[in-house]
Design a protein around this motif. Structure first.
Motif, PDB file in Angstrom:
ATOM      1  N   ASP A  51     -23.126 -12.130 -27.796  1.00 12.40           N
ATOM      2  CA  ASP A  51     -23.118 -10.668 -27.841  1.00 12.40           C
ATOM      3  C   ASP A  51     -21.924 -10.135 -28.630  1.00 12.40           C
ATOM      4  O   ASP A  51     -20.895 -10.785 -28.740  1.00 12.40           O
ATOM      5  CB  ASP A  51     -23.058 -10.096 -26.421  1.00 12.40           C
ATOM      6  CG  ASP A  51     -24.352 -10.321 -25.667  1.00 12.40           C
ATOM      7  OD1 ASP A  51     -25.391 -10.490 -26.345  1.00 12.40           O
ATOM      8  OD2 ASP A  51     -24.319 -10.341 -24.421  1.00 12.40           O
ATOM      9  N   PHE A  52     -22.118  -8.905 -29.099  1.00 14.59           N
ATOM     10  CA  PHE A  52     -21.074  -8.196 -29.833  1.00 14.59           C
ATOM     11  C   PHE A  52     -21.197  -6.749 -29.386  1.00 14.59           C
ATOM     12  O   PHE A  52     -22.010  -5.993 -29.902  1.00 14.59           O
ATOM     13  CB  PHE A  52     -21.347  -8.350 -31.333  1.00 14.59           C
ATOM     14  CG  PHE A  52     -20.203  -7.990 -32.229  1.00 14.59           C
ATOM     15  CD1 PHE A  52     -18.960  -8.580 -32.067  1.00 14.59           C
ATOM     16  CD2 PHE A  52     -20.379  -7.100 -33.282  1.00 14.59           C
ATOM     17  CE1 PHE A  52     -17.906  -8.275 -32.930  1.00 14.59           C
ATOM     18  CE2 PHE A  52     -19.338  -6.798 -34.146  1.00 14.59           C
ATOM     19  CZ  PHE A  52     -18.098  -7.388 -33.968  1.00 14.59           C
ATOM     20  N   ASP A  53     -20.450  -6.402 -28.346  1.00 13.14           N
ATOM     21  CA  ASP A  53     -20.676  -5.114 -27.692  1.00 13.14           C
ATOM     22  C   ASP A  53     -19.569  -4.116 -27.990  1.00 13.14           C
ATOM     23  O   ASP A  53     -18.439  -4.486 -28.249  1.00 13.14           O
ATOM     24  CB  ASP A  53     -20.763  -5.306 -26.174  1.00 13.14           C
ATOM     25  CG  ASP A  53     -22.020  -6.061 -25.795  1.00 13.14           C
ATOM     26  OD1 ASP A  53     -23.034  -5.890 -26.501  1.00 13.14           O
ATOM     27  OD2 ASP A  53     -21.980  -6.835 -24.822  1.00 13.14           O
ATOM     28  N   GLY A  54     -19.931  -2.859 -27.874  1.00  8.75           N
ATOM     29  CA  GLY A  54     -18.939  -1.814 -28.055  1.00  8.75           C
ATOM     30  C   GLY A  54     -19.598  -0.475 -28.285  1.00  8.75           C
ATOM     31  O   GLY A  54     -20.711  -0.245 -27.841  1.00  8.75           O
ATOM     32  N   ARG A  55     -18.880   0.375 -29.004  1.00 10.99           N
ATOM     33  CA  ARG A  55     -19.343   1.752 -29.212  1.00 10.99           C
ATOM     34  C   ARG A  55     -19.712   2.003 -30.661  1.00 10.99           C
ATOM     35  O   ARG A  55     -18.987   1.610 -31.574  1.00 10.99           O
ATOM     36  CB  ARG A  55     -18.221   2.717 -28.849  1.00 10.99           C
ATOM     37  CG  ARG A  55     -18.248   3.211 -27.428  1.00 10.99           C
ATOM     38  CD  ARG A  55     -16.992   4.011 -27.146  1.00 10.99           C
ATOM     39  NE  ARG A  55     -16.927   5.233 -27.943  1.00 10.99           N
ATOM     40  CZ  ARG A  55     -15.846   6.012 -27.989  1.00 10.99           C
ATOM     41  NH1 ARG A  55     -14.767   5.692 -27.309  1.00 10.99           N
ATOM     42  NH2 ARG A  55     -15.849   7.100 -28.711  1.00 10.99           N
ATOM     43  N   VAL A  56     -20.815   2.690 -30.851  1.00 12.81           N
ATOM     44  CA  VAL A  56     -21.180   3.157 -32.182  1.00 12.81           C
ATOM     45  C   VAL A  56     -20.771   4.623 -32.260  1.00 12.81           C
ATOM     46  O   VAL A  56     -20.982   5.377 -31.311  1.00 12.81           O
ATOM     47  CB  VAL A  56     -22.696   3.013 -32.401  1.00 12.81           C
ATOM     48  CG1 VAL A  56     -23.105   3.620 -33.740  1.00 12.81           C
ATOM     49  CG2 VAL A  56     -23.105   1.558 -32.311  1.00 12.81           C
ATOM     50  N   PHE A  57     -20.162   5.023 -33.339  1.00 11.92           N
ATOM     51  CA  PHE A  57     -19.735   6.409 -33.496  1.00 11.92           C
ATOM     52  C   PHE A  57     -20.735   7.143 -34.376  1.00 11.92           C
ATOM     53  O   PHE A  57     -21.113   6.647 -35.435  1.00 11.92           O
ATOM     54  CB  PHE A  57     -18.331   6.466 -34.085  1.00 11.92           C
ATOM     55  CG  PHE A  57     -17.294   5.959 -33.126  1.00 11.92           C
ATOM     56  CD1 PHE A  57     -16.589   6.828 -32.312  1.00 11.92           C
ATOM     57  CD2 PHE A  57     -17.066   4.599 -32.991  1.00 11.92           C
ATOM     58  CE1 PHE A  57     -15.662   6.354 -31.401  1.00 11.92           C
ATOM     59  CE2 PHE A  57     -16.130   4.113 -32.077  1.00 11.92           C
ATOM     60  CZ  PHE A  57     -15.423   5.004 -31.283  1.00 11.92           C
ATOM     61  N   GLU A  58     -21.180   8.311 -33.903  1.00 14.01           N
ATOM     62  CA  GLU A  58     -22.229   9.023 -34.627  1.00 14.01           C
ATOM     63  C   GLU A  58     -21.616   9.894 -35.707  1.00 14.01           C
ATOM     64  O   GLU A  58     -21.375  11.090 -35.528  1.00 14.01           O
ATOM     65  CB  GLU A  58     -23.053   9.854 -33.636  1.00 14.01           C
ATOM     66  CG  GLU A  58     -23.804   8.977 -32.654  1.00 14.01           C
ATOM     67  CD  GLU A  58     -24.867   9.734 -31.888  1.00 14.01           C
ATOM     68  OE1 GLU A  58     -24.774  10.983 -31.809  1.00 14.01           O
ATOM     69  OE2 GLU A  58     -25.780   9.086 -31.359  1.00 14.01           O
ATOM     70  N   ASP A  59     -21.328   9.277 -36.820  1.00 14.62           N
ATOM     71  CA  ASP A  59     -20.748  10.010 -37.944  1.00 14.62           C
ATOM     72  C   ASP A  59     -20.956   9.185 -39.197  1.00 14.62           C
ATOM     73  O   ASP A  59     -21.075   7.952 -39.127  1.00 14.62           O
ATOM     74  CB  ASP A  59     -19.251  10.249 -37.721  1.00 14.62           C
ATOM     75  CG  ASP A  59     -18.762  11.524 -38.382  1.00 14.62           C
ATOM     76  OD1 ASP A  59     -19.459  12.029 -39.283  1.00 14.62           O
ATOM     77  OD2 ASP A  59     -17.687  12.008 -37.997  1.00 14.62           O
ATOM     78  N   ASN A  60     -21.030   9.845 -40.336  1.00 18.97           N
ATOM     79  CA  ASN A  60     -21.131   9.157 -41.618  1.00 18.97           C
ATOM     80  C   ASN A  60     -19.932   9.532 -42.479  1.00 18.97           C
ATOM     81  O   ASN A  60     -19.474  10.683 -42.444  1.00 18.97           O
ATOM     82  CB  ASN A  60     -22.395   9.599 -42.375  1.00 18.97           C
ATOM     83  CG  ASN A  60     -23.655   9.088 -41.721  1.00 18.97           C
ATOM     84  OD1 ASN A  60     -24.014   7.931 -41.877  1.00 18.97           O
ATOM     85  ND2 ASN A  60     -24.319   9.957 -40.966  1.00 18.97           N
ATOM     86  N   PHE A  61     -19.459   8.576 -43.220  1.00 21.75           N
ATOM     87  CA  PHE A  61     -18.367   8.830 -44.157  1.00 21.75           C
ATOM     88  C   PHE A  61     -18.784   8.328 -45.537  1.00 21.75           C
ATOM     89  O   PHE A  61     -19.420   7.273 -45.657  1.00 21.75           O
ATOM     90  CB  PHE A  61     -17.088   8.114 -43.707  1.00 21.75           C
ATOM     91  CG  PHE A  61     -16.484   8.713 -42.475  1.00 21.75           C
ATOM     92  CD1 PHE A  61     -15.419   9.598 -42.568  1.00 21.75           C
ATOM     93  CD2 PHE A  61     -16.970   8.405 -41.213  1.00 21.75           C
ATOM     94  CE1 PHE A  61     -14.859  10.164 -41.429  1.00 21.75           C
ATOM     95  CE2 PHE A  61     -16.424   8.963 -40.067  1.00 21.75           C
ATOM     96  CZ  PHE A  61     -15.355   9.846 -40.170  1.00 21.75           C
ATOM     97  N   LEU A  62     -18.428   9.113 -46.548  1.00 23.45           N
ATOM     98  CA  LEU A  62     -18.714   8.736 -47.928  1.00 23.45           C
ATOM     99  C   LEU A  62     -17.420   8.265 -48.584  1.00 23.45           C
ATOM    100  O   LEU A  62     -16.426   8.983 -48.587  1.00 23.45           O
ATOM    101  CB  LEU A  62     -19.253   9.947 -48.705  1.00 23.45           C
ATOM    102  CG  LEU A  62     -19.323   9.784 -50.227  1.00 23.45           C
ATOM    103  CD1 LEU A  62     -20.445   8.843 -50.620  1.00 23.45           C
ATOM    104  CD2 LEU A  62     -19.500  11.140 -50.907  1.00 23.45           C
ATOM    105  N   ILE A  63     -17.447   7.052 -49.121  1.00 25.10           N
ATOM    106  CA  ILE A  63     -16.339   6.588 -49.946  1.00 25.10           C
ATOM    107  C   ILE A  63     -16.711   6.811 -51.392  1.00 25.10           C
ATOM    108  O   ILE A  63     -17.792   6.412 -51.824  1.00 25.10           O
ATOM    109  CB  ILE A  63     -16.068   5.080 -49.761  1.00 25.10           C
ATOM    110  CG1 ILE A  63     -15.443   4.804 -48.399  1.00 25.10           C
ATOM    111  CG2 ILE A  63     -15.153   4.561 -50.859  1.00 25.10           C
ATOM    112  CD1 ILE A  63     -15.201   3.331 -48.155  1.00 25.10           C
ATOM    113  N   ALA A  64     -15.819   7.466 -52.139  1.00 27.65           N
ATOM    114  CA  ALA A  64     -15.973   7.533 -53.587  1.00 27.65           C
ATOM    115  C   ALA A  64     -14.673   7.025 -54.176  1.00 27.65           C
ATOM    116  O   ALA A  64     -13.643   7.690 -54.072  1.00 27.65           O
ATOM    117  CB  ALA A  64     -16.252   8.966 -54.025  1.00 27.65           C
ATOM    118  N   ASP A  65     -14.708   5.831 -54.751  1.00 24.52           N
ATOM    119  CA  ASP A  65     -13.537   5.345 -55.486  1.00 24.52           C
ATOM    120  C   ASP A  65     -13.719   5.785 -56.929  1.00 24.52           C
ATOM    121  O   ASP A  65     -14.736   5.494 -57.546  1.00 24.52           O
ATOM    122  CB  ASP A  65     -13.442   3.821 -55.397  1.00 24.52           C
ATOM    123  CG  ASP A  65     -12.787   3.366 -54.100  1.00 24.52           C
ATOM    124  OD1 ASP A  65     -12.398   4.250 -53.305  1.00 24.52           O
ATOM    125  OD2 ASP A  65     -12.669   2.159 -53.883  1.00 24.52           O
TER     126      ASP A  65
END
Lengths: 542, 69
Positions: free
Chosen positions: A203-217
């Motif tokens: 297992d690999f348990d924890g919390r998912v965060f409901e947000d999106n981030f855009l990376i622009a390099d």
């Protein structure tokens, strides 16, 4: 067939057929590392330098595209110094210490991550992850030329594994078809979606965060300062956050919070991204998109980082949000911790229980990183009206009252873990010794008359004698112990006294191969040193 | 100070209460919540002591009516 999971920026270890593929019985290797990212390569380098034969299996043949991890912390650079590749990283990287936090267009807070003088390495450098990996592999090549027993096999994909009582059997696919080999120890450094973990059904348990981030390099020539700049609610990304950070080669990391309900495809269109960038940096600045990506994040960990003869390190064992740069930096501390322990067991016959302490110490470190990174995420992405209420209250107050500054959380940047309560530590026997050098701590650097302290430590156990008699030579439990004596004339700035002596006229430190402090005393006592080394190698609770 | 004082301690209780109410005069509901959140943070910083603050958070959680004796 070895599937292509991602594009590579450049080849570093092209596939070559090896004798193992044609032998009738599977060849046994002391250590097999699955995954050739920064953690796998870092561990290979550490083991190889200690003379432990190790084999890296990577299902690709080079470094993945994209800047990805860009912030490498002082502790990581110190580890890389010990591994021999700190200089090219710092030479290429962009050094920064100052962060500024804005709300709308107003600066509300700034911080300097390294207010203390006398450290060889800066608080952070920014460096694209492909460079970091390249410098590790280049050092591996130098070490191989000097005889280090490291082997890297590209396009070798582990397809099945079977753990036996005293070894692990691996089935591997290659462009020339499958073969089988065996490993005394297996270290899975195969990333957040670890195929090894999946094959073992863990297992690999924890919390998912409901947000999106855009990376622009983006690539641009601009005279923006070399600082981490972070915005809450800027005019160019209303109601959300944004980040601007410099990388080498005139590349800048822009990070835009997008929220949860987004049209991913539309947001990834180059025109859409270019509009966002122009709104942030100004319409008059020319730029080129280098790498773009939309990410979500989670904070997860495995329960146990050791399963018999299989170890998990880096993102395969634990995953954090990017805020705070605790992913790759946390993983490099895994390398630092596991390398010397495997070497002690394999080369010097140390007790197998020492390897249990890898889980104990690094789980502590991972939980610290998860705690910090989750708190940042809660600040950036309020999950309910109360979270938003207090976040906004902090931001309202910080413009008027200094007390609110420590509550603003745009990322608590990576710090090394102190292994308090580790079974490897001996009780603190330096009266009123400085807190930062208590047993379990990573050694703080200090300038010496002829260089820096950390450059003289590590790789082996060291007895550090400050203002004390030369403690003589030690060989304990097949382990050679280095001795470093420092006098007042070595301590040109007084930093050694401040960081290691406190009010004491002398001190003796026992320092582990990973530059963590195992024990300390006011005076030299050979028996006490012997016992402390034995305890640091036993890995058992006394 | 390391323990939360829950005995009467306000120098001028009625004056404090009146000042608290008047600070809310004319505010919309969202503004009231925001004011109270800021006030909590200001007071928390003044107290400073983590043990006291955690005890205060607990003290503020009044049990539901059926749990009261």
């Amino acid at each position: 067939m070895v599937a292509v999971r991602y594009k590579t920026a450049f080849k570093l270890y092209p596939y070559e057929k090896v004798a193992d593929q044609d032998v009738p019985a599977p060849k046994r290797h002391p250590v097999v590392i699955v995954g050739g990212g920064p953690i796998g390569m870092g561990l290979a380098l550490d083991l190889g330098k200690s003379g432990v034969p190790c084999l890296v299996l990577d299902d690709h043949d080079g470094v993945g595209t994209g800047s990805r991890a860009i912030c490498f912390a002082k502790r990581t650079l110190e580890i890389c110094d010990r591994l021999g590749c700190g200089d090219p990283m710092v030479d290429k990287g962009v050094v920064w210490n100052v962060g500024r936090v804005y709300r709308d267009e107003r600066e509300v807070y700034n911080f300097n991550l390294l207010p203390e003088e006398g450290h060889k390495r800066p608080a952070f450098i920014n460096l694209q992850q492909p460079y970091f990996e390249q410098f590790l592999v280049e050092e591996i090549r130098r070490q191989q030329a000097a005889g280090a027993p490291i082997e890297i096999r590209g396009k070798n994909c582990v397809t099945a594994m079977d753990q036996k009582a005293d070894h692990v059997v691996l089935d591997i696919d290659t462009p020339d078809g499958p073969y089988r080999l065996e490993a005394d120890y297996l270290v899975a450094c195969d990333g957040a979606n670890s195929p090894t973990r999946a094959m073992m059904g863990l297992d690999f348990d924890g919390r998912v965060f409901e947000d999106n981030f855009l990376i622009a390099d983006i690539k641009m020539t601009a005279d923006f300062p070399t600082e981490r700049r972070f915005w809450f609610d800027p005019p160019f990304n209303r109601g959300e956050t944004a980040l601007l950070h410099k990388q080498p080669d005139d590349v800048w990391r822009l990070d835009f919070q997008l929220g949860w309900d987004i049209d991913r495809e539309a947001e990834l269109k180059p025109e859409r991204i270019s509009d966002r960038v122009a709104a942030m940096i100004g319409a008059d600045i020319d730029f080129e998109l280098v790498w773009t990506s939309i990410y979500t994040f989670r904070c997860c960990t495995m329960d146990d980082y050791r399963h018999g003869r299989v170890f998990f390190a880096g993102d395969a064992a634990h995953q954090v949000s990017p805020f705070g740069a605790r992913g790759a930096n946390g993983g490099m501390q895994d390398v630092d911790n596991l390398g010397w322990k495997l070497a002690a067991v394999i080369n010097d016959g140390a007790d197998d229980a020492l390897l249990d302490s890898y889980h104990d110490e690094r789980k502590l470190g991972a939980m610290e990183n998860i705690k910090n990174s989750s708190r940042t995420a809660d600040f950036l992405t309020p999950r309910n009206p109360a979270h938003r209420l207090f976040r906004d209250a902090v931001l309202d107050l910080v413009e008027h009252h200094a007390f609110a500054r420590p509550l603003v959380n745009s990322g608590r940047l990576s710090q090394p873990c102190t292994y308090d309560a580790s079974a490897l530590n001996s009780p603190d026997a330096l009266p009123d010794g400085p807190k930062q050098t208590r047993p379990g701590s990573p050694c703080p650097d200090a300038p010496l008359a002829d260089g820096h302290l950390l450059d003289k430590l590590g790789g082996r156990f060291t007895v550090l004698a400050i203002g004390a008699d030369d403690p003589g030579n030690f060989t304990i439990a097949n382990t050679e112990i280095d001795v470093l004596t420092l006098s007042a004339s070595d301590d040109t700035t007084g930093a050694v006294a401040t960081r290691y002596l406190g009010q004491n006229p002398s001190a003796i430190y026992l320092i582990r191969p990973d530059q963590h402090i195992a024990a300390r005393w006011a005076k030299c006592d050979a028996d006490a040193i012997n016992q402390a080394v034995a305890r640091a190698l036993a890995g058992k609770t006394k | 100070m390391t323990t939360l004082n829950t005995a009467p301690n306000l120098e001028r209780a009625d004056d404090f209460y009146a000042a608290l109410l008047s600070a809310h005069d004319g505010l919309e509901e969202a503004e009231m919540h925001a004011l109270n959140a800021r006030l909590i943070l200001v007071l928390a910083n003044h107290i400073g002591d983590q043990t006291v603050l955690e005890a205060a958070i607990e003290a503020a959680k009044i049990p539901p009516p059926e749990a009261q004796t």
